[in-house]
Design a protein around this motif. Structure first.
Motif, PDB file in Angstrom:
ATOM      1  N   LYS A 110       0.839  -1.212   0.000  1.00 58.31           N
ATOM      2  CA  LYS A 110       0.000   0.000   0.000  1.00 58.31           C
ATOM      3  C   LYS A 110       0.866   1.252   0.000  1.00 58.31           C
ATOM      4  O   LYS A 110       0.578   2.225  -0.700  1.00 58.31           O
ATOM      5  N   TRP A 111       1.938   1.244   0.810  1.00 61.05           N
ATOM      6  CA  TRP A 111       2.822   2.402   0.916  1.00 61.05           C
ATOM      7  C   TRP A 111       3.533   2.642  -0.410  1.00 61.05           C
ATOM      8  O   TRP A 111       3.621   3.767  -0.886  1.00 61.05           O
ATOM      9  N   LYS A 112       4.012   1.565  -1.027  1.00 65.77           N
ATOM     10  CA  LYS A 112       4.704   1.668  -2.320  1.00 65.77           C
ATOM     11  C   LYS A 112       3.759   2.210  -3.394  1.00 65.77           C
ATOM     12  O   LYS A 112       4.126   3.092  -4.173  1.00 65.77           O
ATOM     13  N   LYS A 113       2.533   1.703  -3.415  1.00 63.17           N
ATOM     14  CA  LYS A 113       1.538   2.175  -4.380  1.00 63.17           C
ATOM     15  C   LYS A 113       1.246   3.664  -4.172  1.00 63.17           C
ATOM     16  O   LYS A 113       1.121   4.426  -5.127  1.00 63.17           O
ATOM     17  N   GLU A 115       4.115   5.629  -5.543  1.00 66.48           N
ATOM     18  CA  GLU A 115       4.077   5.613  -7.007  1.00 66.48           C
ATOM     19  C   GLU A 115       3.015   6.554  -7.558  1.00 66.48           C
ATOM     20  O   GLU A 115       3.126   7.026  -8.691  1.00 66.48           O
ATOM     21  N   SER A 116       1.995   6.860  -6.777  1.00 70.84           N
ATOM     22  CA  SER A 116       0.941   7.787  -7.205  1.00 70.84           C
ATOM     23  C   SER A 116       1.461   9.222  -7.266  1.00 70.84           C
ATOM     24  O   SER A 116       0.834  10.081  -7.866  1.00 70.84           O
ATOM     25  N   LYS A 117       2.590   9.483  -6.600  1.00 71.58           N
ATOM     26  CA  LYS A 117       3.208  10.817  -6.518  1.00 71.58           C
ATOM     27  C   LYS A 117       2.313  11.813  -5.778  1.00 71.58           C
ATOM     28  O   LYS A 117       2.428  13.021  -5.946  1.00 71.58           O
ATOM     29  N   SER A 118       1.402  11.310  -4.953  1.00 73.51           N
ATOM     30  CA  SER A 118       0.493  12.153  -4.180  1.00 73.51           C
ATOM     31  C   SER A 118       0.877  12.120  -2.704  1.00 73.51           C
ATOM     32  O   SER A 118       0.729  11.087  -2.041  1.00 73.51           O
ATOM     33  N   GLN A 119       1.363  13.251  -2.199  1.00 76.14           N
ATOM     34  CA  GLN A 119       1.741  13.294  -0.784  1.00 76.14           C
ATOM     35  C   GLN A 119       0.531  13.079   0.113  1.00 76.14           C
ATOM     36  O   GLN A 119       0.644  12.515   1.198  1.00 76.14           O
ATOM     37  N   LYS A 120      -0.656  13.479  -0.342  1.00 75.87           N
ATOM     38  CA  LYS A 120      -1.869  13.263   0.454  1.00 75.87           C
ATOM     39  C   LYS A 120      -2.164  11.770   0.576  1.00 75.87           C
ATOM     40  O   LYS A 120      -2.526  11.298   1.650  1.00 75.87           O
ATOM     41  N   GLU A 121      -2.004  11.030  -0.515  1.00 75.39           N
ATOM     42  CA  GLU A 121      -2.257   9.587  -0.479  1.00 75.39           C
ATOM     43  C   GLU A 121      -1.273   8.881   0.457  1.00 75.39           C
ATOM     44  O   GLU A 121      -1.651   7.995   1.211  1.00 75.39           O
ATOM     45  N   VAL A 122      -0.007   9.299   0.432  1.00 80.14           N
ATOM     46  CA  VAL A 122       0.993   8.713   1.320  1.00 80.14           C
ATOM     47  C   VAL A 122       0.662   9.071   2.766  1.00 80.14           C
ATOM     48  O   VAL A 122       0.648   8.205   3.646  1.00 80.14           O
ATOM     49  N   TYR A 178       6.545  16.505   4.390  1.00 85.81           N
ATOM     50  CA  TYR A 178       7.784  15.763   4.136  1.00 85.81           C
ATOM     51  C   TYR A 178       7.701  15.036   2.792  1.00 85.81           C
ATOM     52  O   TYR A 178       8.618  15.109   1.976  1.00 85.81           O
ATOM     53  N   PHE A 179       6.587  14.333   2.566  1.00 86.21           N
ATOM     54  CA  PHE A 179       6.473  13.564   1.332  1.00 86.21           C
ATOM     55  C   PHE A 179       6.264  14.456   0.115  1.00 86.21           C
ATOM     56  O   PHE A 179       6.597  14.055  -1.001  1.00 86.21           O
ATOM     57  N   ARG A 180       5.760  15.674   0.297  1.00 81.99           N
ATOM     58  CA  ARG A 180       5.682  16.610  -0.829  1.00 81.99           C
ATOM     59  C   ARG A 180       7.090  16.855  -1.356  1.00 81.99           C
ATOM     60  O   ARG A 180       7.348  16.749  -2.553  1.00 81.99           O
ATOM     61  N   HIS A 181       8.014  17.161  -0.446  1.00 86.16           N
ATOM     62  CA  HIS A 181       9.408  17.405  -0.846  1.00 86.16           C
ATOM     63  C   HIS A 181      10.077  16.117  -1.325  1.00 86.16           C
ATOM     64  O   HIS A 181      10.819  16.130  -2.307  1.00 86.16           O
ATOM     65  N   PHE A 182       9.815  15.029  -0.643  1.00 80.08           N
ATOM     66  CA  PHE A 182      10.407  13.743  -1.009  1.00 80.08           C
ATOM     67  C   PHE A 182      10.004  13.349  -2.433  1.00 80.08           C
ATOM     68  O   PHE A 182      10.838  12.944  -3.246  1.00 80.08           O
ATOM     69  N   LEU A 183       8.732  13.495  -2.751  1.00 83.95           N
ATOM     70  CA  LEU A 183       8.226  13.078  -4.060  1.00 83.95           C
ATOM     71  C   LEU A 183       8.679  14.009  -5.179  1.00 83.95           C
ATOM     72  O   LEU A 183       8.719  13.596  -6.344  1.00 83.95           O
ATOM     73  N   GLU A 184       9.023  15.250  -4.840  1.00 80.22           N
ATOM     74  CA  GLU A 184       9.557  16.168  -5.859  1.00 80.22           C
ATOM     75  C   GLU A 184      10.850  15.647  -6.452  1.00 80.22           C
ATOM     76  O   GLU A 184      11.220  15.985  -7.571  1.00 80.22           O
ATOM     77  N   LYS A 185      11.544  14.802  -5.693  1.00 78.98           N
ATOM     78  CA  LYS A 185      12.822  14.251  -6.134  1.00 78.98           C
ATOM     79  C   LYS A 185      12.641  13.021  -7.026  1.00 78.98           C
ATOM     80  O   LYS A 185      13.623  12.407  -7.446  1.00 78.98           O
ATOM     81  N   SER A 186      11.390  12.656  -7.308  1.00 79.02           N
ATOM     82  CA  SER A 186      11.047  11.502  -8.148  1.00 79.02           C
ATOM     83  C   SER A 186      11.812  10.236  -7.747  1.00 79.02           C
ATOM     84  O   SER A 186      12.576   9.669  -8.535  1.00 79.02           O
ATOM     85  N   PRO A 187      11.596   9.770  -6.520  1.00 75.60           N
ATOM     86  CA  PRO A 187      12.298   8.552  -6.089  1.00 75.60           C
ATOM     87  C   PRO A 187      11.817   7.325  -6.852  1.00 75.60           C
ATOM     88  O   PRO A 187      10.658   7.264  -7.261  1.00 75.60           O
ATOM     89  N   SER A 188      12.689   6.385  -7.050  1.00 77.57           N
ATOM     90  CA  SER A 188      12.260   5.121  -7.650  1.00 77.57           C
ATOM     91  C   SER A 188      11.959   4.152  -6.506  1.00 77.57           C
ATOM     92  O   SER A 188      12.709   4.074  -5.543  1.00 77.57           O
TER      93      SER A 188
END
Length: 79
Positions: A27-30, A33-40, A68-78
Motif C-alpha cells: 500500500k505504501w509503495k503504491k 508511485e501515485s506521486k500524491s503526498q496526500k495519499e501517502v 515531508y512527502f511533498r518534498h520527497f516526491l519532488e525528487k522523483s524517487p524510484s
C-alpha cells in the motif's frame, strides 16, 4: 519479566504478521508511485512520528508527514 505464553502467542502469529507487513508495504509503495503526498500521508496515524533516513528533523503528525512527502516526491524517487 517476560511472559512465556506471550512469546508463544507472538511466534504463532509470525506468518499472519508478516502477511500484514507485506500488505502494508505494498500500500505504501503504491501510494508513493501515485506521486500524491496526500495519499501517502493518509497511511499514517494522526499522532505518528518518524525520523527520516536523510534528515535530522523529527516528523510529527499527518500535516508534517504530508509536507515531508511533498518534498520527497519532488525528487522523483524510484520505488
Amino acid at each position: 519479566m517476560t511472559n512465556v505464553n506471550q512469546e508463544i502467542s507472538l511466534s504463532e502469529n509470525a506468518e499472519p504478521l508478516e502477511a500484514v507487513a507485506c500488505e502494508n508495504f505494498s500500500k505504501w509503495k503504491k501510494a508513493l508511485e501515485s506521486k500524491s503526498q496526500k495519499e501517502v500521508a493518509q497511511l499514517y496515524a494522526e499522532e505518528s512520528s518518524f525520523l527520516p533516513t536523510l534528515s535530522e528533523k523529527l516528523i510529527q503528525g499527518v500535516g508534517e508527514v504530508e509536507e515531508y512527502f511533498r518534498h520527497f516526491l519532488e525528487k522523483s524517487p524510484s520505488v
